[in-house]
Design a protein around this motif. Sequence first.
Motif, PDB file in Angstrom:
ATOM      1  N   ASN A 195      -9.195 119.306 -20.168  1.00  0.00           N
ATOM      2  CA  ASN A 195      -9.153 119.680 -21.586  1.00  0.00           C
ATOM      3  C   ASN A 195     -10.377 119.196 -22.365  1.00  0.00           C
ATOM      4  O   ASN A 195     -10.458 119.385 -23.574  1.00  0.00           O
ATOM      5  N   LYS A 196     -11.301 118.547 -21.651  1.00  0.00           N
ATOM      6  CA  LYS A 196     -12.546 118.079 -22.266  1.00  0.00           C
ATOM      7  C   LYS A 196     -13.679 118.889 -21.637  1.00  0.00           C
ATOM      8  O   LYS A 196     -14.193 118.540 -20.571  1.00  0.00           O
ATOM      9  N   THR A 197     -14.074 119.939 -22.305  1.00  0.00           N
ATOM     10  CA  THR A 197     -14.916 120.977 -21.710  1.00  0.00           C
ATOM     11  C   THR A 197     -16.148 120.439 -21.004  1.00  0.00           C
ATOM     12  O   THR A 197     -16.373 120.702 -19.815  1.00  0.00           O
ATOM     13  N   PHE A 198     -16.987 119.687 -21.708  1.00  0.00           N
ATOM     14  CA  PHE A 198     -18.238 119.213 -21.131  1.00  0.00           C
ATOM     15  C   PHE A 198     -17.990 118.162 -20.054  1.00  0.00           C
ATOM     16  O   PHE A 198     -18.646 118.161 -19.005  1.00  0.00           O
ATOM     17  N   GLU A 199     -17.049 117.254 -20.325  1.00  0.00           N
ATOM     18  CA  GLU A 199     -16.725 116.214 -19.358  1.00  0.00           C
ATOM     19  C   GLU A 199     -16.208 116.836 -18.058  1.00  0.00           C
ATOM     20  O   GLU A 199     -16.573 116.405 -16.964  1.00  0.00           O
ATOM     21  N   HIS A 200     -15.365 117.839 -18.183  1.00  0.00           N
ATOM     22  CA  HIS A 200     -14.798 118.485 -16.992  1.00  0.00           C
ATOM     23  C   HIS A 200     -15.912 119.121 -16.154  1.00  0.00           C
ATOM     24  O   HIS A 200     -15.908 119.032 -14.917  1.00  0.00           O
ATOM     25  N   TYR A 201     -16.854 119.758 -16.818  1.00  0.00           N
ATOM     26  CA  TYR A 201     -17.960 120.395 -16.100  1.00  0.00           C
ATOM     27  C   TYR A 201     -18.766 119.353 -15.310  1.00  0.00           C
ATOM     28  O   TYR A 201     -19.046 119.535 -14.118  1.00  0.00           O
ATOM     29  N   VAL A 202     -19.131 118.269 -15.966  1.00  0.00           N
ATOM     30  CA  VAL A 202     -19.973 117.255 -15.327  1.00  0.00           C
ATOM     31  C   VAL A 202     -19.225 116.561 -14.191  1.00  0.00           C
ATOM     32  O   VAL A 202     -19.761 116.397 -13.082  1.00  0.00           O
ATOM     33  N   VAL A 203     -17.988 116.130 -14.444  1.00  0.00           N
ATOM     34  CA  VAL A 203     -17.217 115.400 -13.434  1.00  0.00           C
ATOM     35  C   VAL A 203     -17.003 116.242 -12.185  1.00  0.00           C
ATOM     36  O   VAL A 203     -17.213 115.772 -11.056  1.00  0.00           O
ATOM     37  N   THR A 204     -16.583 117.483 -12.361  1.00  0.00           N
ATOM     38  CA  THR A 204     -16.321 118.326 -11.185  1.00  0.00           C
ATOM     39  C   THR A 204     -17.611 118.657 -10.432  1.00  0.00           C
ATOM     40  O   THR A 204     -17.633 118.679  -9.200  1.00  0.00           O
ATOM     41  N   ARG A 205     -18.695 118.885 -11.174  1.00  0.00           N
ATOM     42  CA  ARG A 205     -19.959 119.200 -10.502  1.00  0.00           C
ATOM     43  C   ARG A 205     -20.469 117.993  -9.707  1.00  0.00           C
ATOM     44  O   ARG A 205     -20.944 118.138  -8.569  1.00  0.00           O
ATOM     45  N   ILE A 206     -20.365 116.799 -10.293  1.00  0.00           N
ATOM     46  CA  ILE A 206     -20.788 115.595  -9.572  1.00  0.00           C
ATOM     47  C   ILE A 206     -19.978 115.441  -8.283  1.00  0.00           C
ATOM     48  O   ILE A 206     -20.538 115.212  -7.205  1.00  0.00           O
TER      49      ILE A 206
END
Length: 286
Positions: A16-27
Amino acid sequence: MTQLEFISRQLSRAENKTFEHYVVTRIWHLLNDTEIKFVTQQYVKRPTGIALTDMFFPQLKAHIEIDEFHHKLQIEADKVREADILSALDHKIIRIDVTQPLIKINDAIDSIINELKEIKNALTDFKPWDFEAEQDPMTYIKRGYIDLKDDVAFKTMVDAANCFGNNYKPKGIWKGAAKNLKDLNTFIWFPKLYPNNEWHNSISADEETIREYCEIAARRQNHIQVALKDAVYSRIVFARVRSPLGDIMYRFKGEYKIDVEATNKLNEVVLRRTKTRVDTFNQTFK
């Protein structure tokens, strides 16, 4: 819970945290290393309270902090928060600015991946993540000890107590303590280190001191008298906590001993940490 479920639930905490979700999953996906454990929304104690870091790699002692737009308005506060974490834990904090264009964000993530790999490769004592073993009492019984640096947390009080020569069955403990058959001069304690009804137990920010305090004066005095009369002053502590996924667990905090002078002076049971490593025990492996 399987390792896959643990990982999936960790990733979903940021969905539910758009930018955080993108970075965490990509890492996580680019790192592509199941030997490395990660936790999202990691609790970190600070002198002024508690902080949450966005992504944490326990074996690497590295935290990822994702700086969104609102962080530009609190730069100084972030610096203080970061200094608190670094001084308290001796951990590394890696920041990523997600207010940049996507290509720069991806470049920064690639750099983070390389840095994490370098940290892992530089560790001479790196231990691959074994999801099943880290919560299995037999891991610590066979090894012969539990160490604070391993961040050990058991699912039940029974699992913790059985590391010390007991043979409890599931749901076999109904009290907040158990015997230590390795050393009868200590016992295993499972405290709630937060206000709970009339009990206001607490642990200091550096976790070196535990205080037991009851609001009801008569019960408080009786508890102090019993604690000192028993003359078993040392306790191996597994504090009742919430896991990163919200489950109840019992986390090893070390061995503590009653400070008799402080207990009498402050009119509450005061315990000081004396050990960060304790010996486990089982007749089969002695």
